[in-house]
Scaffold this motif. Structure first.
Motif, PDB file in Angstrom:
ATOM      1  N   GLY A   1       0.798  -1.220   0.000  1.00 55.36           N
ATOM      2  CA  GLY A   1       0.000   0.000   0.000  1.00 55.36           C
ATOM      3  C   GLY A   1       0.835   1.275   0.000  1.00 55.36           C
ATOM      4  N   PRO A   2       1.869   1.381   0.860  1.00 58.09           N
ATOM      5  CA  PRO A   2       2.695   2.594   0.849  1.00 58.09           C
ATOM      6  C   PRO A   2       3.383   2.838  -0.488  1.00 58.09           C
ATOM      7  CG  PRO A   2       3.001   1.396   2.894  1.00 58.09           C
ATOM      8  CD  PRO A   2       2.185   0.506   2.008  1.00 58.09           C
ATOM      9  N   VAL A   3       3.771   1.775  -1.189  1.00 56.59           N
ATOM     10  CA  VAL A   3       4.410   1.930  -2.499  1.00 56.59           C
ATOM     11  C   VAL A   3       3.402   2.482  -3.505  1.00 56.59           C
ATOM     12  CG1 VAL A   3       5.576   0.753  -4.388  1.00 56.59           C
ATOM     13  CG2 VAL A   3       6.012   0.053  -2.021  1.00 56.59           C
ATOM     14  N   VAL A   4       2.184   1.938  -3.484  1.00 53.20           N
ATOM     15  CA  VAL A   4       1.139   2.407  -4.405  1.00 53.20           C
ATOM     16  C   VAL A   4       0.811   3.870  -4.123  1.00 53.20           C
ATOM     17  CG1 VAL A   4      -1.212   2.036  -5.227  1.00 53.20           C
ATOM     18  CG2 VAL A   4       0.206   0.076  -4.596  1.00 53.20           C
TER      19      VAL A   4
ATOM     20  N   TYR B   1       9.976   8.968   0.260  1.00 54.66           N
ATOM     21  CA  TYR B   1       9.370   9.771   1.325  1.00 54.66           C
ATOM     22  C   TYR B   1       7.944   9.317   1.602  1.00 54.66           C
ATOM     23  CZ  TYR B   1       8.027  13.913   4.012  1.00 54.66           C
ATOM     24  OH  TYR B   1       7.590  14.758   4.993  1.00 54.66           O
ATOM     25  N   LEU B   2       7.174   9.065   0.533  1.00 52.10           N
ATOM     26  CA  LEU B   2       5.777   8.663   0.711  1.00 52.10           C
ATOM     27  C   LEU B   2       5.651   7.259   1.285  1.00 52.10           C
ATOM     28  CD1 LEU B   2       3.070  10.144   0.107  1.00 52.10           C
ATOM     29  CD2 LEU B   2       5.121  11.274  -0.780  1.00 52.10           C
ATOM     30  N   ILE B   3       6.611   6.380   0.995  1.00 51.43           N
ATOM     31  CA  ILE B   3       6.574   5.045   1.590  1.00 51.43           C
ATOM     32  C   ILE B   3       6.672   5.165   3.114  1.00 51.43           C
ATOM     33  CG2 ILE B   3       7.868   2.902   1.894  1.00 51.43           C
ATOM     34  CD1 ILE B   3       8.547   3.017  -1.094  1.00 51.43           C
ATOM     35  N   GLY B   4       7.623   5.960   3.590  1.00 50.53           N
ATOM     36  CA  GLY B   4       7.758   6.163   5.028  1.00 50.53           C
ATOM     37  C   GLY B   4       6.536   6.843   5.619  1.00 50.53           C
TER      38      GLY B   4
ATOM     39  N   TRP C   1      11.409   0.066  10.702  1.00 52.69           N
ATOM     40  CA  TRP C   1      12.328  -0.061   9.571  1.00 52.69           C
ATOM     41  C   TRP C   1      11.863   0.683   8.318  1.00 52.69           C
ATOM     42  CZ3 TRP C   1      10.529  -2.111   5.100  1.00 52.69           C
ATOM     43  CH2 TRP C   1       9.416  -2.943   5.160  1.00 52.69           C
ATOM     44  N   PRO C   2      10.559   0.790   8.021  1.00 53.27           N
ATOM     45  CA  PRO C   2      10.188   1.528   6.806  1.00 53.27           C
ATOM     46  C   PRO C   2      10.557   3.003   6.864  1.00 53.27           C
ATOM     47  CG  PRO C   2       8.393   0.098   7.484  1.00 53.27           C
ATOM     48  CD  PRO C   2       9.364   0.162   8.622  1.00 53.27           C
ATOM     49  N   LEU C   3      10.762   3.531   8.077  1.00 59.88           N
ATOM     50  CA  LEU C   3      11.127   4.937   8.202  1.00 59.88           C
ATOM     51  C   LEU C   3      12.509   5.206   7.616  1.00 59.88           C
ATOM     52  CD1 LEU C   3       9.800   5.784  11.760  1.00 59.88           C
ATOM     53  CD2 LEU C   3       8.631   5.893   9.578  1.00 59.88           C
TER      54      LEU C   3
END
Length: 282
Positions: free
Chosen positions: A129-132, A166-169, A186-188
């Motif tokens: 979802g964060p990648v999309v 940036y948007l993934i984090g 870790w995604p940060l």
């Protein structure tokens, strides 16, 4: 539909970040002057963003009924069916405006609308979802760039990659908003990519350093809310990072030598913070 309901559904307080995305995409693509077409671009991407926010509430109606009953659909301000209609209508209007500019921008707009819909439809418990979500912002860059040139330069792709990180984090944090905590940090690490890139560019172009410092300090402020974790700190971190999108845009624009336009992007950051005081950004 009442105006207040529309503003809340569209989360319009965040619209300035869409405007600075559009500006950054055009500048990174080599735009040196802005005419009436730029106003059309701003309106088109604003409609696409707002339509996506409407659809987000429409698809999340059942979840909001349990977790956020104050949202417009579960509180009875408007029906889910109506919100779906408005959402898809706004997406169609945004694509139509881009089609007025050209075929390539229209294709980018259609791709963006599809990506927005996919995200809204299936983002809960979706690891990708964060990648999309990040790709939605990247496609604003691409769409704005294609309104300027059909041969997108490497600077735009690099900027898009940094915005994606940036948007993934940011989106990972937003997915944890209702938990009141961040379970895995870790995604940060994705947030470190634009910081590192800005530091590297600032070594060669000192003027970038000013914008890099503002972006980095603000991001640390947002992350401090996560570390402190008092009641309401996670949502506060989310809206702070959303406003920070304009700071990243400003840093990337400054890298092209367009300092005046970078300052304009900074204004977008300030306007976003101001609007967020009155209209919830999440």
């Amino acid at each position: 539909m009442k105006l207040r309901t529309a503003l809340r559904l569209g989360r319009v307080s965040n619209l300035p970040t869409v405007w600075t995305n559009t500006l950054a995409g055009a500048v990174l693509a080599g735009a040196g002057a802005f005419g009436p077409e730029f106003a059309v671009m701003l309106l088109a991407f604003s409609l696409l963003y707002t339509g996506g926010m409407f659809l987000n509430d429409a698809f999340d109606a059942q979840f909001d009924a349990a977790q956020r009953p104050e949202r417009p659909i579960p509180s009875g301000e408007i029906s889910g069916r109506a919100v779906f209609g408005y959402g898809y209508g706004l997406l169609a209007a945004g694509i139509a405006l881009l089609a007025w500019i050209g075929i390539a921008p229209a294709i980018a707009g259609l791709t963006l609308a599809t990506t927005i819909t996919v995200y809204d439809w299936h983002h809960k418990k979706n690891m990708l979802g964060p990648v999309v979500m990040g790709l939605c912002r990247v496609l604003v860059y691409v769409g704005a760039g294609l309104c300027t040139t059909l041969s997108l330069p490497m600077a735009l792709w690099i900027g898009g990659a940094l915005m994606l990180c940036y948007l993934i984090g940011l989106t990972y944090i937003a997915k944890q908003e209702n938990l009141g905590r961040v379970e895995n940090l870790w995604p940060l690490a994705f947030l470190a990519a634009p910081v590192a890139h800005g530091a590297w560019r600032a070594a060669a172009q000192p003027v970038i350093g000013i914008f890099w410092l503002l972006f980095s300090v603000w991001m640390l402020v947002a992350l401090w809310f996560l570390w402190r974790r008092r009641k309401g700190d996670v949502p506060r971190a989310v809206v702070s990072l959303i406003a920070g999108i304009s700071l990243l845009d400003a840093m990337l624009i400054a890298g092209t030598g367009s300092v005046a336009l970078a300052v304009l992007a900074l204004a977008g950051f300030g306007v976003t913070l101001f609007f967020q005081r009155y209209i919830a950004g999440t």
